[in-house]
Design a protein around this motif. Structure first.
Motif, PDB file in Angstrom:
ATOM      1  N   LEU A 282       0.820  -1.211   0.000  1.00  0.00           N
ATOM      2  CA  LEU A 282       0.000   0.000   0.000  1.00  0.00           C
ATOM      3  C   LEU A 282       0.856   1.265   0.000  1.00  0.00           C
ATOM      4  CD1 LEU A 282      -2.555  -1.042   2.787  1.00  0.00           C
ATOM      5  CD2 LEU A 282      -2.815  -1.335   0.316  1.00  0.00           C
ATOM      6  N   SER A 283       2.166   1.101   0.149  1.00  0.00           N
ATOM      7  CA  SER A 283       3.086   2.218   0.333  1.00  0.00           C
ATOM      8  C   SER A 283       3.847   2.512  -0.955  1.00  0.00           C
ATOM      9  CB  SER A 283       4.078   1.898   1.461  1.00  0.00           C
ATOM     10  OG  SER A 283       3.408   1.522   2.651  1.00  0.00           O
ATOM     11  N   SER A 284       4.560   3.630  -0.954  1.00  0.00           N
ATOM     12  CA  SER A 284       5.384   3.955  -2.116  1.00  0.00           C
ATOM     13  C   SER A 284       6.772   3.346  -1.971  1.00  0.00           C
ATOM     14  CB  SER A 284       5.503   5.476  -2.262  1.00  0.00           C
ATOM     15  OG  SER A 284       6.461   5.992  -1.347  1.00  0.00           O
ATOM     16  N   SER A 285       7.515   3.352  -3.046  1.00  0.00           N
ATOM     17  CA  SER A 285       8.879   2.813  -3.026  1.00  0.00           C
ATOM     18  C   SER A 285       9.803   3.653  -2.160  1.00  0.00           C
ATOM     19  CB  SER A 285       9.432   2.738  -4.449  1.00  0.00           C
ATOM     20  OG  SER A 285       9.436   4.039  -5.043  1.00  0.00           O
ATOM     21  N   PHE A 286       9.424   4.919  -1.905  1.00  0.00           N
ATOM     22  CA  PHE A 286      10.288   5.827  -1.163  1.00  0.00           C
ATOM     23  C   PHE A 286       9.781   6.102   0.250  1.00  0.00           C
ATOM     24  CE2 PHE A 286       7.577   7.961  -4.249  1.00  0.00           C
ATOM     25  CZ  PHE A 286       6.804   8.797  -3.456  1.00  0.00           C
ATOM     26  N   GLY A 287       8.741   5.356   0.685  1.00  0.00           N
ATOM     27  CA  GLY A 287       8.388   5.411   2.094  1.00  0.00           C
ATOM     28  C   GLY A 287       7.138   6.160   2.461  1.00  0.00           C
ATOM     29  N   TRP A 288       6.334   6.591   1.500  1.00  0.00           N
ATOM     30  CA  TRP A 288       5.026   7.144   1.844  1.00  0.00           C
ATOM     31  C   TRP A 288       4.137   5.976   2.258  1.00  0.00           C
ATOM     32  CZ3 TRP A 288      -0.072   6.573   0.829  1.00  0.00           C
ATOM     33  CH2 TRP A 288      -0.926   7.610   1.198  1.00  0.00           C
ATOM     34  N   VAL A 289       3.692   5.982   3.515  1.00  0.00           N
ATOM     35  CA  VAL A 289       2.924   4.870   4.085  1.00  0.00           C
ATOM     36  C   VAL A 289       1.558   5.403   4.515  1.00  0.00           C
ATOM     37  CG1 VAL A 289       2.886   3.060   5.847  1.00  0.00           C
ATOM     38  CG2 VAL A 289       5.085   3.870   4.946  1.00  0.00           C
ATOM     39  N   PRO A 290       0.463   4.783   4.119  1.00  0.00           N
ATOM     40  CA  PRO A 290      -0.854   5.312   4.479  1.00  0.00           C
ATOM     41  C   PRO A 290      -1.137   5.161   5.968  1.00  0.00           C
ATOM     42  CG  PRO A 290      -1.095   3.155   3.458  1.00  0.00           C
ATOM     43  CD  PRO A 290       0.362   3.527   3.337  1.00  0.00           C
ATOM     44  N   GLU A 291      -1.952   6.070   6.483  1.00  0.00           N
ATOM     45  CA  GLU A 291      -2.316   6.008   7.897  1.00  0.00           C
ATOM     46  C   GLU A 291      -3.286   4.856   8.169  1.00  0.00           C
ATOM     47  OE1 GLU A 291      -3.987   8.966  11.435  1.00  0.00           O
ATOM     48  OE2 GLU A 291      -3.862   9.689   9.373  1.00  0.00           O
TER      49      GLU A 291
END
Length: 570
Positions: A282-291
């Motif tokens: 669910l996250s991006s390759s660079f570390g954006w992680v959903p709440e």
């Protein structure tokens, strides 16, 4: 080397910034009690107390300030850390639970099992710092035994086909709150739901408690909570997917992996890995992680920095369990979204230093005191300052833990070998490491004593790798993902070089497509660009764009009463 063109990953600088926040966003009139709630959109901006300040925050901020002070090797902040210690040692009640002081801004006095997941790690850290701390030991032991005494222990499974004894411990808490005056009152709850997972974030610290003190009660409680969560709670499906709070699930995942490592039971590691991999999907390759997972439409999700910390911590646990492929996530998440989620500019904040502080509210130099904080909800390309929890006290407590993990593991010394796991500028007793990312693909390791040197290599480095000793090309040994050179003399310098170009990659994050510009392990730009506070402005040749005071408008609630304050209590 040419002059610097792009921003470098400098974790000590990030640690210095957050130390400033931890030591200034506190209330000197209340023995440096933290302010959780910071409201940069208001005119003038303010910080306000709420119940969570003396609940989870005194625990998580103790951990945070201890982490960054160790990174920086500084005495700065020692007095504030001692204040957090004093707060932690107050407000203990029956069953070894920690409650909070009856401040004017608090409401019903209660203990939350979710919050104990922040308190026990702080006690563990106190005992790691000083094994002879009798008060911390007493509180930790009492908290573990108190929680153990309050669980429902499921012993028999009564089904239509008969009665069957449970073969392993199964523990769950009857509720998510315990009233200071009234205990378990089942008509009261936090309203957050997901009690099984939110109550279980104490799992990682329970296992750590067992490691530190040999506390069998802690291991027993951890095992029973894990078994319930992975069994009768039905919180996860067969692929370890779930619906709900990513911070809790990610933290539990790291606890499961640690429990598996300590007990030797692979099923816990497998479960923790499955949870991590689902969140990663669910996250991006660079570390954006959903709440949250599957709670909102993807385009409504924001990234809570706490979740990035959980992913870094769990990746580290998985590496220690033998899954070395997670080094890449640790590296990419830390040097990109983790540090981008830190507030570094506040020129748009309206501050009124002539306005006197009120009971529980401060206005003084909020623009300067905000610097170093971490957001509770970033978009992929920006930090929206009009969002409630745009700056969040919980994230300020969690991000430094991730920074410390990265810092400690970036360069290690094991069995006579300096191991460079991540490109970072760092000096240890054994070696001085410098790197040129994201400008150039270059690392230099100058050793201070005779030893072997190993450098971890990644796919983004490509195939054209070159290593030198004192400028002369050499051929290293390959051991897994490590390039190893033996018998380096004191004062010798080992270098790794490889070509590095800007590569733009399309990636769908949060249900939207972005063009992500990479240089090796670093994101240097993202398009489309966002507002208010634009992220990934890492090309130093391009003037940075920041919002003005007129750009920031808040569209949500303006009355931060009990309902909004409850949101602050994670």
């Amino acid at each position: 080397m040419s002059s610097q063109v792009y921003e470098k990953f400098t974790p000590l600088h990030n640690a210095k910034l957050v130390l400033g926040y931890l030591t200034s966003m506190v209330d000197a009139q209340e023995d440096n009690l933290p302010y959780w709630l910071v409201l940069p959109h208001k005119k003038p901006a303010e910080a306000a107390h709420c119940r969570v300040d003396d609940a989870e925050l005194v625990g998580s901020w103790y951990e945070a300030i201890d982490a960054v002070r160790k990174m920086l090797k500084t005495e700065e902040g020692a007095a504030v850390q001692q204040s957090f210690y004093r707060h932690l040692m107050k407000s203990w009640g029956e069953h070894g639970l920690r409650f909070h002081e009856p401040y004017p801004w608090t409401h019903t006095n209660h203990s939350s099992f979710h919050e104990m997941g922040y308190i026990l790690p702080a006690l563990n850290r106190m005992l790691e710092n000083d094994p002879g701390d009798g008060e911390a030991e007493s509180r930790a032991a009492g908290l573990v035994r108190g929680m153990r005494s309050l669980v429902i222990e499921r012993k028999v499974r009564t089904f239509w086909s008969g009665d069957y004894e449970e073969q392993e411990p199964l523990y769950e808490f009857p509720n998510d709150v315990y009233l200071k005056d009234g205990g378990f009152e089942l008509s009261r709850h936090t309203g957050r739901g997901e009690q099984a997972i939110r109550n279980a974030i104490v799992l990682h610290s329970l296992v750590r408690r067992y490691e530190i003190a040999g506390d069998e009660a802690a291991l027993d409680l951890a095992t029973g909570i894990a078994n319930h969560l992975l069994g009768p709670s039905r919180y996860f499906n067969y692929k370890m997917e779930f619906f709900g709070h990513v911070h809790s699930a990610g933290w539990v995942a790291s606890g499961l992996v640690r429990l598996g490592r300590v007990t030797g039971k692979e099923r816990y590691i497998t479960a923790g890995k499955g949870i991590y991999d689902y969140i990663r999907s669910l996250s991006s390759s660079f570390g954006w992680v959903p709440e949250y997972a599957q709670w909102h439409p993807p385009h409504e999700e924001h990234c809570e920095t706490c979740c990035i910390k959980d992913m870094i911590e769990c990746a580290n646990e998985l590496i220690l369990a033998g899954y070395e492929e997670y080094w890449e996530d640790m590296t990419l998440f830390a040097r990109n979204q983790l540090v981008e989620n830190q507030l570094k500019v506040t020129s748009y904040v309206v501050t009124d230093n002539t306005r006197p502080d009120e009971a529980g509210i401060t206005y003084r130099e909020i623009d300067q005191r905000m610097i170093g904080g971490f957001t509770g909800g970033s978009l992929v390309n920006s930090m929206s300052l009009s969002k409630f929890r745009s700056i969040a006290g919980c994230c300020v407590g969690m991000a430094p833990v991730a920074l410390e993990i990265i810092w400690n593991r970036a360069v290690e010394f094991q069995n006579g070998m300096v191991i460079v796991n991540m490109p970072v500028d760092k000096e240890t007793e054994e070696a001085a490491v410098t790197m040129s990312y994201p400008d150039q693909g270059h690392m230099s390791i100058t050793v201070k004593q005779p030893c072997d040197v190993a450098v971890r290599v990644y796919d983004w480095m490509g195939q054209n790798l070159s290593m030198k000793i004192n400028g002369a090309v050499c051929t290293p040994e390959r051991e897994g993902n490590l390039l190893v050179i033996r018998s380096i003399g004191a004062g010798d310098t080992v270098e790794l070089e490889h070509p590095l170009e800007t590569v733009a990659v399309k990636e769908t994050v949060r249900g939207e497509e972005y063009k992500v510009s990479w240089r090796g392990c670093d994101v240097v730009d993202i398009a489309p660009r966002g507002e208010h506070l634009r992220l990934y402005q890492r090309d130093l040749r391009i003037p940075k764009v920041y919002p003005t005071q007129a750009d920031v408008h808040f569209t949500g609630a303006t009355n931060y009463g009990p309902t909004q304050q409850t949101q602050g209590s994670k």
